[in-house]
Design an enzyme around this catalytic site. Structure first.
Site, PDB file in Angstrom:
ATOM      1  N   ASP A  67     -29.063  53.113 -38.054  1.00  0.00           N
ATOM      2  CA  ASP A  67     -28.680  52.505 -36.784  1.00  0.00           C
ATOM      3  C   ASP A  67     -29.979  52.171 -36.044  1.00  0.00           C
ATOM      4  OD1 ASP A  67     -29.613  54.911 -35.792  1.00  0.00           O
ATOM      5  OD2 ASP A  67     -27.773  55.476 -34.756  1.00  0.00           O
ATOM      6  N   HIS A  68     -29.855  51.824 -34.753  1.00  0.00           N
ATOM      7  CA  HIS A  68     -31.056  51.498 -33.966  1.00  0.00           C
ATOM      8  C   HIS A  68     -31.996  52.692 -33.866  1.00  0.00           C
ATOM      9  CE1 HIS A  68     -28.004  53.248 -31.402  1.00  0.00           C
ATOM     10  NE2 HIS A  68     -28.945  53.584 -30.533  1.00  0.00           N
TER      11      HIS A  68
ATOM     12  N   CYS B  61     -30.770  57.902 -38.740  1.00  0.00           N
ATOM     13  CA  CYS B  61     -30.402  57.687 -37.339  1.00  0.00           C
ATOM     14  C   CYS B  61     -31.389  58.485 -36.499  1.00  0.00           C
ATOM     15  CB  CYS B  61     -28.936  58.059 -37.085  1.00  0.00           C
ATOM     16  SG  CYS B  61     -28.488  59.765 -37.411  1.00  0.00           S
ATOM     17  N   GLY B  62     -31.067  58.726 -35.242  1.00  0.00           N
ATOM     18  CA  GLY B  62     -32.010  59.447 -34.391  1.00  0.00           C
ATOM     19  C   GLY B  62     -32.273  60.856 -34.898  1.00  0.00           C
ATOM     20  N   THR B  63     -31.197  61.550 -35.255  1.00  0.00           N
ATOM     21  CA  THR B  63     -31.319  62.944 -35.687  1.00  0.00           C
ATOM     22  C   THR B  63     -31.029  63.158 -37.173  1.00  0.00           C
ATOM     23  OG1 THR B  63     -28.992  63.279 -35.187  1.00  0.00           O
ATOM     24  CG2 THR B  63     -30.576  63.811 -33.431  1.00  0.00           C
ATOM     25  N   GLY B  64     -30.357  62.214 -37.783  1.00  0.00           N
ATOM     26  CA  GLY B  64     -29.853  62.394 -39.148  1.00  0.00           C
ATOM     27  C   GLY B  64     -28.473  63.047 -39.169  1.00  0.00           C
TER      28      GLY B  64
ATOM     29  N   GLY C 147     -25.561  62.464 -37.166  1.00  0.00           N
ATOM     30  CA  GLY C 147     -24.385  61.585 -37.130  1.00  0.00           C
ATOM     31  C   GLY C 147     -24.158  60.916 -38.477  1.00  0.00           C
TER      32      GLY C 147
ATOM     33  N   HIS D  16     -28.677  72.201 -56.469  1.00  0.00           N
ATOM     34  CA  HIS D  16     -27.408  72.937 -56.409  1.00  0.00           C
ATOM     35  C   HIS D  16     -26.219  72.082 -55.979  1.00  0.00           C
ATOM     36  CE1 HIS D  16     -29.145  77.298 -56.160  1.00  0.00           C
ATOM     37  NE2 HIS D  16     -29.676  76.584 -57.140  1.00  0.00           N
ATOM     38  N   ASN D  17     -26.470  71.075 -55.151  1.00  0.00           N
ATOM     39  CA  ASN D  17     -25.350  70.326 -54.562  1.00  0.00           C
ATOM     40  C   ASN D  17     -25.250  68.891 -55.054  1.00  0.00           C
ATOM     41  OD1 ASN D  17     -26.875  71.956 -52.009  1.00  0.00           O
ATOM     42  ND2 ASN D  17     -24.787  72.592 -52.509  1.00  0.00           N
TER      43      ASN D  17
ATOM     44  N   ARG E 223     -36.064  60.771 -34.795  1.00  0.00           N
ATOM     45  CA  ARG E 223     -36.561  61.477 -33.605  1.00  0.00           C
ATOM     46  C   ARG E 223     -36.939  62.918 -33.914  1.00  0.00           C
ATOM     47  NH1 ARG E 223     -31.452  59.118 -30.287  1.00  0.00           N
ATOM     48  NH2 ARG E 223     -32.103  56.928 -30.320  1.00  0.00           N
TER      49      ARG E 223
ATOM     50  N   ARG F 171     -23.092  76.122 -63.359  1.00  0.00           N
ATOM     51  CA  ARG F 171     -22.114  76.664 -62.396  1.00  0.00           C
ATOM     52  C   ARG F 171     -21.991  75.787 -61.147  1.00  0.00           C
ATOM     53  NH1 ARG F 171     -26.908  79.088 -61.730  1.00  0.00           N
ATOM     54  NH2 ARG F 171     -27.643  79.715 -59.664  1.00  0.00           N
ATOM     55  N   HIS F 172     -23.053  75.025 -60.864  1.00  0.00           N
ATOM     56  CA  HIS F 172     -23.018  74.177 -59.668  1.00  0.00           C
ATOM     57  C   HIS F 172     -22.088  72.974 -59.842  1.00  0.00           C
ATOM     58  CE1 HIS F 172     -26.132  76.686 -58.161  1.00  0.00           C
ATOM     59  NE2 HIS F 172     -26.923  76.402 -59.183  1.00  0.00           N
TER      60      HIS F 172
ATOM     61  N   ARG G  70     -18.686  73.917 -58.711  1.00  0.00           N
ATOM     62  CA  ARG G  70     -18.617  74.057 -57.253  1.00  0.00           C
ATOM     63  C   ARG G  70     -18.575  72.705 -56.553  1.00  0.00           C
ATOM     64  NH1 ARG G  70     -23.007  78.937 -57.631  1.00  0.00           N
ATOM     65  NH2 ARG G  70     -21.509  80.493 -58.370  1.00  0.00           N
TER      66      ARG G  70
HETATM   67  C1  RB5 Z   1     -28.226  57.067 -31.086  1.00  0.00           C
HETATM   68  O1  RB5 Z   1     -28.711  57.244 -29.789  1.00  0.00           O
HETATM   69  C2  RB5 Z   1     -28.065  58.421 -31.748  1.00  0.00           C
HETATM   70  O2  RB5 Z   1     -27.001  59.088 -31.191  1.00  0.00           O
HETATM   71  C3  RB5 Z   1     -27.888  58.248 -33.237  1.00  0.00           C
HETATM   72  O3  RB5 Z   1     -28.981  57.569 -33.764  1.00  0.00           O
HETATM   73  C4  RB5 Z   1     -27.785  59.525 -34.051  1.00  0.00           C
HETATM   74  O4  RB5 Z   1     -28.853  60.373 -33.782  1.00  0.00           O
HETATM   75  C5  RB5 Z   1     -26.498  60.212 -34.018  1.00  0.00           C
HETATM   76  O5  RB5 Z   1     -26.305  61.267 -34.651  1.00  0.00           O
END
Ligand code: RB5
Length: 145
Positions: free
Chosen positions: A11-12, A68-71, A73, A101-102, A112, A135-136, A139
């Site tokens: 995303d942005h 994304c910003g945090t990974g 979402g 394992h996964n 971010r 075994r994985h 699972r």
């Molecule tokens: C966008 O502001 C932010 O919410 C998105 O990039 C992401 O971090 C969501 O999990």
């Protein structure tokens, strides 16, 4: 080493890191297909997670990267799709274990949260670690029961 092209999207909030990763993958001769976003206008991460998840589930790609910003979402959105095993890896250990394992098939990264060098280090571990099976396998099959 990876055995197929990589699908990527952001995303942005992940747009700049996505471009850095595309450049890096090109420099190591890994082909990557960019599913967007193609500019920094505010957009909705589930749309892009769905594009990459579907591209993997329909067999076009074996693995994908979502940023994304945090990974977070992107991870949540991708994991809504049966057959997708997305990991939001914030360090090399989790990236490695998610493969061994996964059998994670999508790596999500947070622009971010991680610097570019750190993100590329995590990406390299994820790209170069094989699933251990055994075994994985049982699972991960249970995840989709
Ligand atoms: C966008 O502001 C932010 O919410 C998105 O990039 C992401 O971090 C969501 O999990």
């Amino acid at each position: 080493m990876i055995d197929s092209d990589i699908a990527i999207a952001s995303d942005h909030g992940g747009f700049d890191l996505k471009n850095e990763i595309i450049k890096y993958l090109a420099s190591i001769n890994v082909k990557v297909f960019d599913f967007g976003a193609y500019d920094k206008n505010s957009c909705d991460y589930p749309i892009y997670a769905k594009k990459v998840a579907n591209a993997i589930l329909n067999g076009e790609f074996k693995r994908g990267i979502l940023i994304c910003g945090t990974g977070i979402g992107m991870q949540m959105a991708a994991n809504r799709f049966k057959g997708i095993r997305a990991v939001c890896a914030q360090n090399c250990y989790c990236a490695r274990m998610s493969r061994q394992h996964n059998d994670s098939n999508i790596l999500t990264l947070g622009q971010r949260v991680l610097g570019v060098d750190n993100a590329i280090e995590i990406l390299n571990v994820w790209l170069n670690t094989e699933f251990e099976g055994g075994r994985h396998q049982r699972r991960i099959e249970m995840l989709d029961d």
